[in-house]
Design a protein around this motif. Structure first.
Motif, mmCIF file in Angstrom:
data_model
loop_
_atom_site.group_PDB
_atom_site.id
_atom_site.type_symbol
_atom_site.label_atom_id
_atom_site.label_comp_id
_atom_site.label_asym_id
_atom_site.label_seq_id
_atom_site.Cartn_x
_atom_site.Cartn_y
_atom_site.Cartn_z
ATOM 1 N N LEU A 73 4.529 10.090 6.349
ATOM 2 C CA LEU A 73 5.452 11.083 7.290
ATOM 3 C C LEU A 73 5.722 12.595 6.161
ATOM 4 N N ALA A 74 6.468 12.012 5.427
ATOM 5 C CA ALA A 74 7.427 13.179 5.014
ATOM 6 C C ALA A 74 6.232 13.643 3.414
ATOM 7 N N ILE B 207 0.858 -1.178 -0.286
ATOM 8 C CA ILE B 207 0.025 0.321 0.478
ATOM 9 C C ILE B 207 0.964 0.867 -0.366
ATOM 10 N N ASP B 208 0.981 1.704 -0.649
ATOM 11 C CA ASP B 208 1.628 3.214 -0.945
ATOM 12 C C ASP B 208 0.550 4.249 -0.908
ATOM 13 N N THR B 209 1.409 5.385 -0.853
ATOM 14 C CA THR B 209 0.873 7.202 -0.663
ATOM 15 C C THR B 209 1.267 7.610 -1.191
ATOM 16 N N ALA B 210 1.699 7.801 -2.887
ATOM 17 C CA ALA B 210 1.700 8.533 -3.945
ATOM 18 C C ALA B 210 0.558 8.774 -4.231
ATOM 19 N N ARG C 232 7.709 -1.067 6.089
ATOM 20 C CA ARG C 232 7.087 -0.276 6.309
ATOM 21 C C ARG C 232 8.187 1.249 5.938
ATOM 22 N N HIS C 233 7.498 2.361 5.424
ATOM 23 C CA HIS C 233 8.176 3.250 4.847
ATOM 24 C C HIS C 233 8.260 4.744 4.828
#
Length: 246
Positions: free
Chosen positions: A223-224, A147-150, A176-177
């Protein structure tokens, strides 16, 4: 600031007791390796197999945040057999968003499923399912998820709190990153008791008695900003009798 609650881990010796008493149990990474009797490094070595997962083309919310692979196995008599690739299917009673449809996901790579650590994981999960329901042939489905946050937000469980229509569910955090969120929530299916926690360390492993509890994971955000973020998990289900969908 969002507070993260630590996963309430148990020991390998108490895993099946906790599963029977509470309907779920959690192993921290070192305990996972001990329970499987494999080096933790062998489990961590699988993480590269989560890179380059193909997109999930079936998301009904229109999102592009999930990539995945899928494979099916039968475990019986201490032997693991991979069966011909098949569609993943769930009834709408268990997955109101994506149930009732055949979903053909890309197959897991052969280099993943032949790993000794992978074979050992399936055998031990079949043992845990047999401890719950009695020794028998187990029909196992495995799902690799990223699951990504793109797009700004990623949803590990877009269907919400749910059961899977199986006997045993195992969820492992693989990595997780650069993300926040992804809190795991487990509730009694027939009752008011629930628990919330964040699986943060790779190869934290959660086992669920699917007849007794429902579960979900909250959305993730970066997060960033402008930095890629993702959460990798492995979900394995054990079902008696047959695969869902026949």
């Amino acid at each position: 600031m969002t507070r993260e609650f630590s996963a309430p881990g148990t020991t390998p010796e108490r895993l099946l007791t906790a599963l029977a008493e509470d309907g779920y149990a959690i192993l921290e990474p070192a305990a996972t390796a001990q329970w499987l009797d494999v080096p933790l490094s062998d489990l961590e070595a699988m993480h590269d197999d989560w890179n380059g997962l193909p997109p999930d083309e079936y998301l009904k919310d229109g999102g592009r945040y999930r990539t995945r692979r899928h494979a099916c196995f039968v475990v019986h008599g201490g032997e693991v057999e991979q069966v011909p690739h098949r569609a993943h299917w769930q009834p709408v009673e268990y997955n109101a968003l994506h149930g009732g449809m055949q979903r053909w996901f890309a197959p897991m790579m052969a280099s993943t499923v032949v790993r000794p650590a992978w074979q050992r994981l399936l055998l031990r999960l079949a043992d845990a399912a047999s401890a719950l329901r009695g020794p028998q042939r187990w029909y196992i489905e495995a799902h690799q998820f990223r699951i990504d946050t793109a797009g700004g937000i990623g949803r590990p469980t877009p269907e919400g709190a749910h059961r899977d229509g199986v006997d045993l569910v195992a969820v492992a955090l693989v990595g997780r990153h650069n993300v926040k969120g992804g809190e795991t929530r487990v509730f009694e299916a027939e009752g008011r008791r629930g628990e919330r926690f964040t699986m943060s360390e790779p190869w934290t492993l959660m086992l669920l008695d699917d007849a007794r509890v429902i579960h979900e994971s909250t959305p993730i955000q970066p997060l960033a900003e402008h930095t890629p973020g993702w959460r990798d998990t492995l979900v394995i289900t054990c079902r008696q009798g047959a695969f869902q969908g026949g």
